[in-house]
Structures are given as C-alpha cells and as structure tokens.
Scaffold this motif. Sequence first.
Motif, short mmCIF file in Angstrom:
data_model
loop_
_atom_site.label_atom_id
_atom_site.label_comp_id
_atom_site.label_asym_id
_atom_site.label_seq_id
_atom_site.Cartn_x
_atom_site.Cartn_y
_atom_site.Cartn_z
N PRO A 28 -21.97 18.54 3.34
CA PRO A 28 -20.74 19.05 2.72
C PRO A 28 -20.89 20.50 2.27
CG PRO A 28 -21.90 17.60 1.21
CD PRO A 28 -22.59 17.48 2.53
N GLY A 29 -19.79 21.22 2.32
CA GLY A 29 -19.81 22.59 1.82
C GLY A 29 -20.10 23.64 2.85
N ALA A 30 -20.69 23.26 3.99
CA ALA A 30 -21.01 24.22 5.07
C ALA A 30 -21.71 25.46 4.53
CB ALA A 30 -19.74 24.60 5.83
N VAL A 43 -22.89 26.13 -1.72
CA VAL A 43 -23.61 25.25 -2.63
C VAL A 43 -22.68 24.66 -3.69
CG1 VAL A 43 -25.45 25.12 -4.36
CG2 VAL A 43 -25.79 26.44 -2.25
N ALA A 44 -21.80 25.47 -4.21
CA ALA A 44 -20.88 25.00 -5.25
C ALA A 44 -19.97 23.90 -4.71
CB ALA A 44 -20.06 26.15 -5.80
N LEU A 45 -19.46 24.10 -3.47
CA LEU A 45 -18.58 23.09 -2.88
C LEU A 45 -19.35 21.82 -2.57
CD1 LEU A 45 -15.82 22.27 -1.84
CD2 LEU A 45 -16.37 23.37 0.35
N ALA A 46 -20.58 21.96 -2.11
CA ALA A 46 -21.41 20.78 -1.85
C ALA A 46 -21.62 19.99 -3.13
CB ALA A 46 -22.74 21.20 -1.25
N GLU A 47 -21.88 20.69 -4.23
CA GLU A 47 -22.08 20.02 -5.51
C GLU A 47 -20.81 19.33 -5.97
OE1 GLU A 47 -23.53 23.08 -8.05
OE2 GLU A 47 -25.62 22.90 -7.33
N ILE A 63 0.83 -1.20 0.00
CA ILE A 63 0.00 0.00 0.00
C ILE A 63 0.88 1.26 0.00
CG2 ILE A 63 -1.65 1.34 1.39
CD1 ILE A 63 -2.79 -1.43 2.25
N ASP A 64 0.56 2.19 -0.88
CA ASP A 64 1.29 3.45 -1.02
C ASP A 64 0.33 4.59 -0.68
OD1 ASP A 64 3.15 5.37 -1.65
OD2 ASP A 64 3.04 5.07 -3.82
N PRO A 65 0.32 5.09 0.58
CA PRO A 65 -0.70 6.06 1.02
C PRO A 65 -0.30 7.51 0.77
CG PRO A 65 0.58 5.34 2.90
CD PRO A 65 1.17 4.64 1.70
N TYR A 66 -1.31 8.34 0.42
CA TYR A 66 -1.11 9.77 0.20
C TYR A 66 -2.15 10.52 1.03
CZ TYR A 66 2.01 8.46 -3.55
OH TYR A 66 3.06 7.92 -4.25
N VAL A 67 -1.71 11.05 2.18
CA VAL A 67 -2.61 11.73 3.11
C VAL A 67 -2.93 13.12 2.59
CG1 VAL A 67 -2.89 12.56 5.48
CG2 VAL A 67 -1.70 10.39 5.04
N GLN A 68 -4.22 13.50 2.69
CA GLN A 68 -4.68 14.78 2.15
C GLN A 68 -6.00 15.16 2.80
OE1 GLN A 68 -6.28 13.80 -2.13
NE2 GLN A 68 -4.79 12.24 -1.51
N SER A 69 -6.41 16.41 2.61
CA SER A 69 -7.70 16.87 3.12
C SER A 69 -8.80 16.51 2.13
CB SER A 69 -7.68 18.39 3.32
OG SER A 69 -7.66 19.04 2.06
N ILE A 70 -10.04 16.56 2.59
CA ILE A 70 -11.17 16.31 1.70
C ILE A 70 -11.21 17.35 0.60
CG2 ILE A 70 -12.79 17.57 3.18
CD1 ILE A 70 -13.55 14.46 0.99
N ASP A 71 -10.83 18.61 0.91
CA ASP A 71 -10.80 19.65 -0.12
C ASP A 71 -9.78 19.33 -1.20
OD1 ASP A 71 -12.78 20.97 1.22
OD2 ASP A 71 -11.49 22.51 2.07
N ASP A 72 -8.62 18.80 -0.80
CA ASP A 72 -7.62 18.41 -1.80
C ASP A 72 -8.18 17.34 -2.74
OD1 ASP A 72 -5.67 20.14 -0.85
OD2 ASP A 72 -4.83 18.65 0.51
N LEU A 73 -8.87 16.37 -2.15
CA LEU A 73 -9.45 15.30 -2.98
C LEU A 73 -10.50 15.86 -3.93
CD1 LEU A 73 -9.46 12.10 -3.30
CD2 LEU A 73 -11.56 12.20 -1.93
N ILE A 74 -11.33 16.76 -3.43
CA ILE A 74 -12.43 17.29 -4.24
C ILE A 74 -11.91 18.23 -5.33
CG2 ILE A 74 -14.45 18.82 -4.16
CD1 ILE A 74 -14.81 17.73 -1.24
#
Length: 223
Positions: free
Chosen positions: A71-73, A76-80, A37-48
């Motif tokens: 999601p998005g707090a 709306v755009a971030l939630a989408e 396994i080769d893991p890459y730790v990141q935030s949810i914002d990075d993934l999105i």
Amino acid sequence: MTDTEGTEREILVAVVTGNHPYDVLGFQRMLRSLEGIDPYVQSIDDLIMDAGNVRVLYDAVLFYHFVPGPPGAGDVALAERTQEALEELGDTGQGLVVLHHALLAYPGWDPWTEVTGIADRSFTYHPDQTLRVDVADGDHPITAGLASWEVTDETYIMEAPDADSHLLLTTTHPQSMAALAWTRAYHDARTFCCALGHDNKVYNDPGFRTIIQRGIHWAAGRL
C-alpha cells in the motif's frame, strides 16, 4: 441493529473498487439486487482518508480492488494510514468481505495475509472456465441448504488459504485453486473470502448471488 420502529435496517456496506477493470453496471446491479444490503461504492483512498469520519458507520466492507504492490506505492504516510484503517476495521468488528481479484492485492504485505489467509498471493488466471462448485460445509449459515452447481468464471491457481481458514466452497477443476470460498477472523472482524466474481457470467448466477448476499450478512453479524 434496528431502526426506530424496531425493524432491522439494511446493512451498510462500503464497496471498495479500483485498479482493476470490471463491468460497472453489471457489478453494481448485482449488489443492488442483494436483499437487505445498502452498498456504497468507493475507492480505497476514499475509505482510508475517511472524509466525514463515516468509515465506522459501515456494517461491512467489501473489497473488490486490486493493488499490485504494498500500500502507498512508496508513500510511507499513506501506507501507514492504510494499515491503521485496516486494523481499525478489525478492532471495531465490522465485517470484511474479500472478493475475487481483491484476494490478489498487496502481495507480500503481512496485514493482507492476515485478512485473506494466503501468504503467497502469486497466481495464474484462466478466463471463462466452467467449473463445478462443491459445498464443503453444508451446516454453515452461508452455505446451508445449497447443493453443488456449475458456474462459468475466471479462475485462479494460487496457494491455498491457511489452517485458520474454514472452507465453505471447493472445486476439483484442474485450472483452479481448490478453495473457492472460506471464512476466517481478522482480529475481531468476521471475514468472508471468495475467489469467484469476475464478470456478468457469474454476477448473474443465482448461486453466486446467494453466497455473496449471505456472506455479507454473515460478516456483518446478521446471519
């Protein structure tokens, strides 16, 4: 997938953290100890946001984050974009692993209900519980050959996963939900959910490491 010499390469895993404290060294050392396994730790914002358009390159995504609302707090755009990213992962068939407090994320948000199999994610928690972990299905690749064992971890009491979920690990501990690990499908994605995983007491547990390693391999289609 194999490399140019015909040997199977390591599984690329996006590891999503954030909004919940955890032992960074202990958790990442545990991840790095998992074979293949080769893991890459990141935030949810990075993934999105997916700078570089690399999200599609991961074989699996392990969620270990917590978002206490939709999601998005209010954005709306971030939630989408969050929903679009999640649906894309389901459509590409990349594996999903949902670990411990990530099960509690996005309460009331239907897409996360589809991922976890738990509609009502309200909960109570109980730190430092010593519980017996029982194998519900010894024929599944994730749990094959495992015997029951004891582990010390934080437990949750919450709604059980739905009937579309396949139970792998359970407990009868009175301060825990009965289901500890299960599999399900999110669109075309193999999904492995595990309620264990709070801190170093369980990070260093051989049984836990085994099921997380196998769970990632299974979700990525390697097991």
